[in-house]
Design an enzyme around this catalytic site. Structure first.
Site, PDB file in Angstrom:
ATOM      1  N   ASP A 159      19.788  18.800  51.195  1.00  0.00           N
ATOM      2  CA  ASP A 159      19.870  17.439  50.664  1.00  0.00           C
ATOM      3  C   ASP A 159      19.417  16.428  51.722  1.00  0.00           C
ATOM      4  O   ASP A 159      18.753  15.437  51.423  1.00  0.00           O
ATOM      5  CB  ASP A 159      21.303  17.165  50.203  1.00  0.00           C
ATOM      6  CG  ASP A 159      21.795  18.308  49.335  1.00  0.00           C
ATOM      7  OD1 ASP A 159      21.229  18.509  48.254  1.00  0.00           O
ATOM      8  OD2 ASP A 159      22.707  19.044  49.775  1.00  0.00           O
ATOM      9  N   HIS A 187      28.017  19.315  48.255  1.00  0.00           N
ATOM     10  CA  HIS A 187      26.669  19.679  47.800  1.00  0.00           C
ATOM     11  C   HIS A 187      26.723  19.789  46.283  1.00  0.00           C
ATOM     12  O   HIS A 187      26.917  20.861  45.710  1.00  0.00           O
ATOM     13  CB  HIS A 187      26.208  21.002  48.415  1.00  0.00           C
ATOM     14  CG  HIS A 187      24.946  21.505  47.766  1.00  0.00           C
ATOM     15  ND1 HIS A 187      23.734  20.891  47.928  1.00  0.00           N
ATOM     16  CD2 HIS A 187      24.712  22.535  46.915  1.00  0.00           C
ATOM     17  CE1 HIS A 187      22.812  21.520  47.218  1.00  0.00           C
ATOM     18  NE2 HIS A 187      23.392  22.517  46.593  1.00  0.00           N
TER      19      HIS A 187
HETATM   20  P1  NAX Z   1      20.320  34.838  43.377  1.00  0.00           P
HETATM   21  O1  NAX Z   1      21.125  34.966  42.137  1.00  0.00           O
HETATM   22  O2  NAX Z   1      18.859  35.077  43.337  1.00  0.00           O
HETATM   23  O3  NAX Z   1      20.932  35.817  44.491  1.00  0.00           O
HETATM   24  C1  NAX Z   1      22.285  35.911  44.755  1.00  0.00           C
HETATM   25  C2  NAX Z   1      22.559  37.291  45.325  1.00  0.00           C
HETATM   26  O4  NAX Z   1      23.926  37.323  45.750  1.00  0.00           O
HETATM   27  C3  NAX Z   1      22.349  38.434  44.347  1.00  0.00           C
HETATM   28  O5  NAX Z   1      21.557  39.440  44.928  1.00  0.00           O
HETATM   29  C4  NAX Z   1      23.777  38.916  44.094  1.00  0.00           C
HETATM   30  O6  NAX Z   1      23.832  40.313  43.804  1.00  0.00           O
HETATM   31  C5  NAX Z   1      24.444  38.578  45.404  1.00  0.00           C
HETATM   32  N1  NAX Z   1      25.898  38.510  45.336  1.00  0.00           N
HETATM   33  C6  NAX Z   1      26.686  38.083  44.333  1.00  0.00           C
HETATM   34  N2  NAX Z   1      27.979  38.240  44.642  1.00  0.00           N
HETATM   35  C7  NAX Z   1      28.018  38.781  45.877  1.00  0.00           C
HETATM   36  C8  NAX Z   1      29.068  39.199  46.721  1.00  0.00           C
HETATM   37  N3  NAX Z   1      30.341  39.118  46.338  1.00  0.00           N
HETATM   38  N4  NAX Z   1      28.741  39.703  47.928  1.00  0.00           N
HETATM   39  C9  NAX Z   1      27.468  39.849  48.295  1.00  0.00           C
HETATM   40  N5  NAX Z   1      26.419  39.481  47.530  1.00  0.00           N
HETATM   41  C10 NAX Z   1      26.701  38.960  46.337  1.00  0.00           C
HETATM   42  O7  NAX Z   1      20.658  33.380  43.947  1.00  0.00           O
HETATM   43  P2  NAX Z   1      19.837  32.499  44.998  1.00  0.00           P
HETATM   44  O8  NAX Z   1      18.819  31.705  44.274  1.00  0.00           O
HETATM   45  O9  NAX Z   1      19.410  33.342  46.123  1.00  0.00           O
HETATM   46  O10 NAX Z   1      20.964  31.470  45.438  1.00  0.00           O
HETATM   47  C11 NAX Z   1      22.109  31.900  46.140  1.00  0.00           C
HETATM   48  C12 NAX Z   1      23.173  30.834  46.150  1.00  0.00           C
HETATM   49  O11 NAX Z   1      22.714  29.665  46.835  1.00  0.00           O
HETATM   50  C13 NAX Z   1      23.591  30.339  44.771  1.00  0.00           C
HETATM   51  O12 NAX Z   1      24.999  30.224  44.731  1.00  0.00           O
HETATM   52  C14 NAX Z   1      22.975  28.962  44.686  1.00  0.00           C
HETATM   53  O13 NAX Z   1      23.667  28.114  43.792  1.00  0.00           O
HETATM   54  C15 NAX Z   1      23.107  28.510  46.111  1.00  0.00           C
HETATM   55  N6  NAX Z   1      22.297  27.368  46.539  1.00  0.00           N
HETATM   56  C16 NAX Z   1      22.846  26.502  47.435  1.00  0.00           C
HETATM   57  C17 NAX Z   1      22.151  25.431  47.961  1.00  0.00           C
HETATM   58  C18 NAX Z   1      22.778  24.523  48.970  1.00  0.00           C
HETATM   59  O14 NAX Z   1      22.126  23.533  49.323  1.00  0.00           O
HETATM   60  N7  NAX Z   1      23.996  24.743  49.465  1.00  0.00           N
HETATM   61  C19 NAX Z   1      20.766  25.153  47.528  1.00  0.00           C
HETATM   62  C20 NAX Z   1      20.089  26.320  46.915  1.00  0.00           C
HETATM   63  C21 NAX Z   1      20.942  27.197  46.038  1.00  0.00           C
HETATM   64  O15 NAX Z   1      21.035  26.599  44.759  1.00  0.00           O
END
Ligand code: NAX
Length: 325
Positions: A159, A187
């Protein structure tokens, strides 16, 4: 130094990690002379996908990447880690209420907090990216009682970067010329991109731009809604820019920010009326491997109003997960 740094990364099969892991392996976190070991965590059903990513990492022949380990066990992933990126989290499923999402993630971050407590180095630097990032980070820290609170942070740097480019474009200055920008709070759409103290080219940015209506009605909401705009355009949420922000966050913390402000979600000690214990985006200055909160700012009524909104949201989130704190 030639002792490799151990970097734990969760959510390794996901789309953010598909950008992040390659940047880490290239040396973008610790620098061009520091070997690294990747310790990758994902769920049991994602292990094959992670192994595919590991094959691609191998095919890059990164000189700094000395080892890559894959596991579905958090304690193994965090063992002796110097840094940890918590990217994995539970996405919102169909018909899932916000409260359900909060508690599903709270369960995950409680378990991972216990594992962090058990196996990570005490001076490991932790950043939580997975949403709801602030509250997940709060839960993580609360469940790692022997791990320093100060070393658990959440990411609001994406952000911050979004606001930087929009301000630079509007003012006709380079991104690198801007300092003293702050993004406060959660966020989430309540975040507050605050230009009050921002400077560029020796002047005050608000004076240079001279358009308060643009600030309130365009900049602040555009930064807050940028994630949605990207989903609409790309058909998927921001990934490469999120990975880049996570790198910036960790790089700034490790190598310092050269006296400049950056925004980081940190544990509140009650400063600026932010309730103690919330994980809250604030401006910090990093040096010598630590961050210092920027202190001594005074707020206008508008700033206080914007702060109150995002504080209220984070307090609601805390209330929803209070059983796991
Ligand atoms: P994806 O859904 O592509 O990947 C997430 C991965 O995490 C998957 O491979 C899943 O199997 C794994 N996972 C789920 N639960 C788990 C656990 N208990 N232990 C280990 N791995 C686990 O998501 P992606 O686009 O890579 O985004 C990841 C996260 O970042 C999401 O929560 C998203 O909302 C968040 N974001 C945060 C941002 C920020 O500024 N703080 C911005 C970008 C993003 O939206």
């Amino acid at each position: 130094t030639s002792t490799p740094k151990r970097i734990a990364v969760t959510g390794a099969a996901g789309q953010i990690c598909y950008a992040l892991l390659f940047r880490i392996a290239k040396g973008d976190v610790y620098g061009p002379d520091q070997p690294v070991i990747l310790q990758l965590l994902d769920l049991p059903q994602a292990q094959d996908a992670v192994r595919g990513v590991v094959m691609e990492l191998a095919d890059c022949a990164f000189p700094l990447l000395v080892e890559t380990m894959v596991t579905d066990d958090p304690a193994t992933a965090f063992r002796d880690a110097d840094a940890a990126f918590f990217v994995g989290s539970r996405p919102r499923g169909k018909g899932m209420e916000r409260r359900d999402l909060l508690s599903a993630n709270a369960e995950i971050f409680r378990a991972q907090g216990r594992a962090l407590n058990e196996t990570a180095k005490r001076d490991a630097k932790v950043v939580v990216v997975g949403n709801p990032a602030n509250t997940n980070a709060m839960i993580l820290a609360a469940n790692a009682p022997d791990f320093p609170n100060e070393n658990v942070t959440s990411m609001i740097r994406l952000d911050h970067n979004r606001a930087l480019t929009q301000l630079a474009t509007k003012a006709g200055v380079a991104v690198a010329e801007i300092d003293r920008l702050a993004v406060w709070g959660n966020h989430s759409p309540t975040m507050f991109a605050d230009w009050t103290e921002a400077t560029a080219q020796g002047g005050k940015l608000p004076d240079m731009i001279g358009d308060d209506a643009w600030y309130r009605d365009t900049l602040i909401p555009n930064v807050a809604r940028r994630g949605t705009a990207i989903i609409e355009a790309r058909g998927a949420s921001s990934a490469a820019s999120a990975a880049n922000a996570a790198i910036d966050h960790m790089h700034g913390w490790i190598h310092g920010t050269g006296g400049k402000w950056m925004s980081m979600g940190v544990h509140s000690n009650g400063e600026y009326g932010i309730p103690e214990g919330l994980m809250f985006g604030v401006p910090v200055i990093c040096a010598n491997g630590t961050y210092e909160r920027v202190e001594g700012l005074t707020f206008t009524d508008f700033q206080r109003e914007m702060m109150a909104r995002t504080i209220a949201e984070l307090e609601e989130e805390r209330e929803a997960v209070s059983a796991l704190l």
